[in-house]
Design an enzyme around this catalytic site. Structure first.
Site, PDB file in Angstrom:
ATOM      1  N   GLU A   1       0.799  -1.237   0.000  1.00  0.00           N
ATOM      2  CA  GLU A   1       0.000   0.000   0.000  1.00  0.00           C
ATOM      3  C   GLU A   1       0.834   1.291   0.000  1.00  0.00           C
ATOM      4  OE1 GLU A   1      -2.794  -0.293   3.263  1.00  0.00           O
ATOM      5  OE2 GLU A   1      -3.762  -2.064   2.413  1.00  0.00           O
TER       6      GLU A   1
ATOM      7  N   ASN B   1       2.086  -5.285  -3.065  1.00  0.00           N
ATOM      8  CA  ASN B   1       0.685  -5.600  -2.784  1.00  0.00           C
ATOM      9  C   ASN B   1      -0.102  -4.311  -2.537  1.00  0.00           C
ATOM     10  OD1 ASN B   1      -1.288  -7.770  -2.098  1.00  0.00           O
ATOM     11  ND2 ASN B   1      -1.208  -6.938  -0.016  1.00  0.00           N
TER      12      ASN B   1
ATOM     13  N   HIS C   1     -10.508  -6.397  -2.070  1.00  0.00           N
ATOM     14  CA  HIS C   1     -11.573  -6.209  -1.075  1.00  0.00           C
ATOM     15  C   HIS C   1     -12.731  -5.509  -1.790  1.00  0.00           C
ATOM     16  CE1 HIS C   1      -9.087  -7.402   2.299  1.00  0.00           C
ATOM     17  NE2 HIS C   1      -8.154  -6.563   1.931  1.00  0.00           N
TER      18      HIS C   1
ATOM     19  N   GLU D   1      -6.122 -10.889  -0.890  1.00  0.00           N
ATOM     20  CA  GLU D   1      -6.942 -10.628   0.313  1.00  0.00           C
ATOM     21  C   GLU D   1      -8.423 -10.602  -0.048  1.00  0.00           C
ATOM     22  OE1 GLU D   1      -5.545  -7.166   2.484  1.00  0.00           O
ATOM     23  OE2 GLU D   1      -3.445  -7.663   2.095  1.00  0.00           O
TER      24      GLU D   1
ATOM     25  N   ASP E   1     -12.166 -10.589  -0.418  1.00  0.00           N
ATOM     26  CA  ASP E   1     -13.451 -10.732   0.258  1.00  0.00           C
ATOM     27  C   ASP E   1     -14.459  -9.856  -0.476  1.00  0.00           C
ATOM     28  OD1 ASP E   1     -12.600  -8.260   1.381  1.00  0.00           O
ATOM     29  OD2 ASP E   1     -12.552  -9.026   3.431  1.00  0.00           O
TER      30      ASP E   1
END
Ligand code: XIL
Length: 302
Positions: free
Chosen positions: A127, A170, A206, A235, A237
């Site tokens: 990030e 990432n 996400h 990650e 979801d």
């Protein structure tokens, strides 16, 4: 195949979950993890504040618990994460430039050497870019004191510490083609052109109703792969429920499988019960460890 991990393995991929060490004593949590997944990512246990809360004192206990669990069952481990502005102990931000540089390099070296040979991919930097249209770097102690070169320095240090580990950048909101993903794309292109070590890009993925699976998700994964790096969904979801959620999950899995360099998918948790999304139901198993429609959609798509 009848499990996520086995089905992904038939396609030459892994299917992983973020895991928290403090749930490894809960029987249905562990049996779901062991049955369905063949890769794990420690959800918080490898972050800087967990491993080096005090400068120079390294605490690997909780992360080791997860790595040992995985290794004894033949699961792979993703390392997450070495250099990130968040979950960073206060002392790091208090250092002057020269001290910060050596603390960053020492942290990367100590952590990667501790896990040498046990981690298939490391999120070396997480990030580092801002949201929005600027494509600019995000303010952090690393960015503000070391400048743009901190990412390159982190990756060079990481390569030296564990030459066999895949080194990933990432980020989130980089899942489709947009200003932020363009900025990451330019970074990776520059690294490949100059021989700076980088092996993979992680797309956190996400998703929710305000930020759904982008229509150009597969195209975006493919353009990064075309730079000569692997891509991983790191990650995943997706907020929601029922058929809509299931369809979105299916789309993500199909996008990955359509990109030969998309090497694996990790969902950000085993069960809705422990999702980081407060009150949310973004995962594949409900709070009672029942398979949701999204689970069926993933298995069918694999
Ligand atoms: C989250 C964890 O899931 C939470 O338990 C923790 O409180 C905050 O961090 N991007 C990342 C992950 O790279 O490390 C974050 O994990 C979620 C967003």
């Amino acid at each position: 195949a009848s499990t996520l991990g086995a089905a992904a393995a038939e396609k030459g991929r892994y299917f992983g979950a973020a895991v928290a060490a403090n749930h490894l004593g809960e029987a249905p949590y562990v049996s779901t993890l062991n049955t369905e997944f063949n890769s794990v990512t420690p959800e918080n246990e490898m972050k800087w504040d967990a491993i080096e809360r005090t400068r120079g004192t390294f605490t690997f206990g909780s992360a080791d618990q997860i790595v040992n669990h995985a290794q004894s069952r033949g699961m792979k481990v993703r390392g997450h994460t070495l250099v990130w502005h968040s979950q960073l102990p206060g002392w790091v931000g208090g250092l002057g430039t020269a001290d910060l540089r050596s603390a960053m390099n020492n942290h990367i070296t100590q952590v990667m050497q501790h896990y040498k040979g046990k981690i298939h991919s490391w999120d070396v930097v997480n990030e580092a870019f801002q949201d929005g249209s600027s494509g600019a770097r995000r303010s952090s102690p690393f960015q503000d004191k070391l400048g743009d070169g901190f990412i390159e320095e982190a990756f060079r240090t990481a390569r030296a510490a564990d030459p066999a580990a895949k080194l990933c950048y990432n980020d989130y909101n980089t899942d489709g083609v947009n200003a932020k993903s363009n900025a990451v794309y330019n970074l990776v292109r520059d690294f490949k052109a100059r021989g700076v070590p980088i092996d993979c890009v992680g797309f956190q993925s996400h998703f929710n109703s305000a930020s759904p699976v982008p229509s150009d998700y597969q195209a975006n994964l493919q353009r990064f792969a075309n730079l000569g790096v692997d891509v991983q969904i790191t990650e995943l979801d997706i907020e929601g429920s029922g058929t809509a959620q299931a369809n979105s999950y299916g789309n993500v899995v199909r996008a990955c499988l359509a990109v030969s360099r998309c090497t694996g998918i990790t969902v950000w948790g085993v069960t809705d019960k422990y999702s980081w999304r407060p009150g949310g139901t973004p995962l594949l198993f409900d709070g009672n460890y029942n398979k949701k429609p999204a689970y069926g959609a993933v298995l069918t798509a694999l």
